[in-house]
Design a protein around this motif. Structure first.
Motif, PDB file in Angstrom:
ATOM      1  N   ALA A 186      -4.553   8.034  -4.486  1.00  0.00           N
ATOM      2  CA  ALA A 186      -3.988   8.988  -3.527  1.00  0.00           C
ATOM      3  C   ALA A 186      -2.579   9.390  -3.938  1.00  0.00           C
ATOM      4  O   ALA A 186      -2.184  10.557  -3.802  1.00  0.00           O
ATOM      5  N   GLY A 187      -1.809   8.436  -4.464  1.00  0.00           N
ATOM      6  CA  GLY A 187      -0.471   8.752  -4.945  1.00  0.00           C
ATOM      7  C   GLY A 187      -0.499   9.707  -6.127  1.00  0.00           C
ATOM      8  O   GLY A 187       0.350  10.606  -6.238  1.00  0.00           O
ATOM      9  N   VAL A 188      -1.470   9.530  -7.008  1.00  0.00           N
ATOM     10  CA  VAL A 188      -1.628  10.450  -8.138  1.00  0.00           C
ATOM     11  C   VAL A 188      -1.898  11.872  -7.624  1.00  0.00           C
ATOM     12  O   VAL A 188      -1.299  12.850  -8.091  1.00  0.00           O
ATOM     13  N   ALA A 214       0.835  -1.209   0.000  1.00  0.00           N
ATOM     14  CA  ALA A 214       0.000   0.000   0.000  1.00  0.00           C
ATOM     15  C   ALA A 214       0.863   1.250   0.000  1.00  0.00           C
ATOM     16  O   ALA A 214       0.473   2.291  -0.555  1.00  0.00           O
ATOM     17  N   VAL A 215       2.048   1.174   0.617  1.00  0.00           N
ATOM     18  CA  VAL A 215       2.979   2.303   0.595  1.00  0.00           C
ATOM     19  C   VAL A 215       3.673   2.390  -0.761  1.00  0.00           C
ATOM     20  O   VAL A 215       3.808   3.465  -1.348  1.00  0.00           O
ATOM     21  N   THR A 216       4.083   1.233  -1.277  1.00  0.00           N
ATOM     22  CA  THR A 216       4.805   1.209  -2.549  1.00  0.00           C
ATOM     23  C   THR A 216       3.941   1.716  -3.694  1.00  0.00           C
ATOM     24  O   THR A 216       4.389   2.517  -4.526  1.00  0.00           O
ATOM     25  N   ILE A 217       2.676   1.271  -3.755  1.00  0.00           N
ATOM     26  CA  ILE A 217       1.837   1.650  -4.891  1.00  0.00           C
ATOM     27  C   ILE A 217       1.481   3.132  -4.841  1.00  0.00           C
ATOM     28  O   ILE A 217       1.281   3.772  -5.876  1.00  0.00           O
ATOM     29  N   TYR A 218       1.435   3.696  -3.637  1.00  0.00           N
ATOM     30  CA  TYR A 218       1.241   5.138  -3.484  1.00  0.00           C
ATOM     31  C   TYR A 218       2.407   5.880  -4.145  1.00  0.00           C
ATOM     32  O   TYR A 218       2.208   6.813  -4.939  1.00  0.00           O
ATOM     33  N   ALA A 219       3.641   5.453  -3.827  1.00  0.00           N
ATOM     34  CA  ALA A 219       4.822   6.093  -4.399  1.00  0.00           C
ATOM     35  C   ALA A 219       4.871   5.907  -5.914  1.00  0.00           C
ATOM     36  O   ALA A 219       5.261   6.821  -6.649  1.00  0.00           O
ATOM     37  N   ILE A 220       4.452   4.739  -6.385  1.00  0.00           N
ATOM     38  CA  ILE A 220       4.437   4.486  -7.826  1.00  0.00           C
ATOM     39  C   ILE A 220       3.438   5.413  -8.522  1.00  0.00           C
ATOM     40  O   ILE A 220       3.721   5.974  -9.588  1.00  0.00           O
TER      41      ILE A 220
END
Length: 399
Positions: free
Chosen positions: A119-121, A61-67
């Motif tokens: 959210a990352g976007v 969940a943290v990694t995909i946010y950064a991606i």
């Protein structure tokens, strides 16, 4: 300075004081952005049970946010260049409210990951926007201090927000922690409407394409320093609990992170007070302090007292780094400052994602003692590039 956003006619620069309420609203946006990214790390076991997947899967969940941030910051910043700034800021804030609400209510792993990517976007747009917004609403001689105030949300999120979110998650459930984030975001939405000034976007024909941005003197050195500095920091920070466990200090992780956070806040104050005249010296000092901290952790981690000394130096070096790097990118980018900021955000998040991956490989191959050594090795080229870029990138005297 060459940045078109710093036109003396811009509203918000006509006075001689900082618009403190508006800057605090931006700092709250930074806080929410940072905490939304890192909160799952403190809620991992409970989220894993709620979503019925392994903790390693939930950790993505943290990694995909950064991606999401890294992939979309540049194209979305270019696509929204003509939008009015307040409209764009409110759009990103609303996106955080929706994404955190979906995360709180979802029992589906796929839906949760989709919300985290969204959210990352939103974070990519926010990071590309916020530093320039702080500069634009402030008098020219106080712009560095304005960015420091806005960026104070980062250490607050890491040192206070994550422990508080973890406590609330344990006491009330992890879903409540994310719903509280939604509530804070709704309050921020109204705050922005009330106090944050609006500015026009940039005409599309005035937006520099990416290759031209990279060819602007000073931009490439700043982006290189950002990528490697953030990677060096993230390798150690992501696995700090594992590193401390290896020293028999795992029970003190919360206290050590608090020390790091307090030192980071002090660093932001120092940087904000002196960045206008000493950007280069502060950047050199920042990298040196983190390097010394890594050396202490690599060589003398057997001493509990020296671990606390090292973490304090680390916080003093790292706390002001986001302000320093974003200011350097804005100065170097000039008329293409927004594009430079978008590239910085992309590389920043790529380094964060890479830090987790590289740290995991180091842990499996060499053990937790390799983290501090790796950080120390990576900081050597950071210092070399900062020292070499004395004319453009990190000049001895800002224009």
């Amino acid at each position: 300075m060459r940045n078109a956003a710093l036109n003396p006619a811009s509203p918000g620069q006509s006075g001689r004081r900082l618009p403190l309420s508006a800057l605090l609203a931006l700092a709250t946006a930074v806080f929410i952005t940072s905490l939304t990214e890192t909160l799952p790390a403190g809620l991992l076991p409970a989220m894993s049970a709620g979503l019925r997947v392994s903790e390693s899967a939930t950790g993505q969940a943290v990694t995909i946010y950064a991606i999401g941030t890294a992939l979309t910051a540049v194209p979305l910043t270019a696509a929204t260049a003509a939008w009015r700034r307040k409209r764009l800021l409110l759009t990103t804030v609303a996106a955080f409210a929706v994404a955190n609400t979906v995360t709180a209510l979802s029992s589906s792993y796929l839906l949760t990951m989709t919300a985290r990517f969204a959210a990352g976007v939103a974070a990519g747009l926010a990071w590309s926007l916020l530093a320039g917004y702080a500069r634009r609403m402030s008098p020219a001689h106080l712009q560095g201090r304005a960015i420091a105030i806005a960026m104070a949300g980062i250490p607050l999120a890491l040192s206070l927000g994550v422990p508080a979110g973890t406590f609330l998650g344990a006491a009330l459930g992890w879903q409540i922690a994310f719903l509280i984030m939604t509530g804070l975001t709704v309050v921020l939405f109204g705050w922005i409407i009330a106090v944050v000034p609006d500015f026009p976007g940039r005409r599309r024909d005035g937006q520099a394409p990416r290759p031209r941005v990279l060819s602007v003197p000073g931009v490439a050195p700043v982006l290189f320093v950002t990528l490697v500095f953030v990677l060096a920091h993230t390798i150690l920070y992501t696995y700090i609990a594992t590193f401390l466990d290896g020293l028999g200090m795992g029970a003190s992780t919360d206290l050590i992170l608090l020390v790091f956070g307090v030192a980071s806040l002090l660093s932001i104050g120092i940087v904000g007070a002196h960045i206008h005249r000493r950007l280069r010296a502060l950047t050199v000092a920042s990298a040196l302090l983190v390097a010394v901290a890594a050396a202490v952790l690599a060589l003398w981690a057997g001493s509990t007292a020296l671990v606390y000394v090292a973490v304090t130096l680390w916080g003093l070096g790292w706390g002001g780094a986001p302000t320093l790097l974003q200011t350097a990118a804005g100065d170097a980018g000039g008329d293409a400052a927004d594009a430079a900021q978008a590239l910085l955000v992309t590389l920043w998040n790529a380094a964060m994602a890479g830090g987790g991956i590289v740290g995991g490989v180091l842990l499996d191959v060499f053990g937790s003692t390799s983290f501090a050594w790796s950080t120390l090795v990576l900081l050597a080229p950071v210092l070399a590039v900062v020292l070499a870029a004395r004319t453009h990138g990190f000049p001895a005297q800002r224009r």
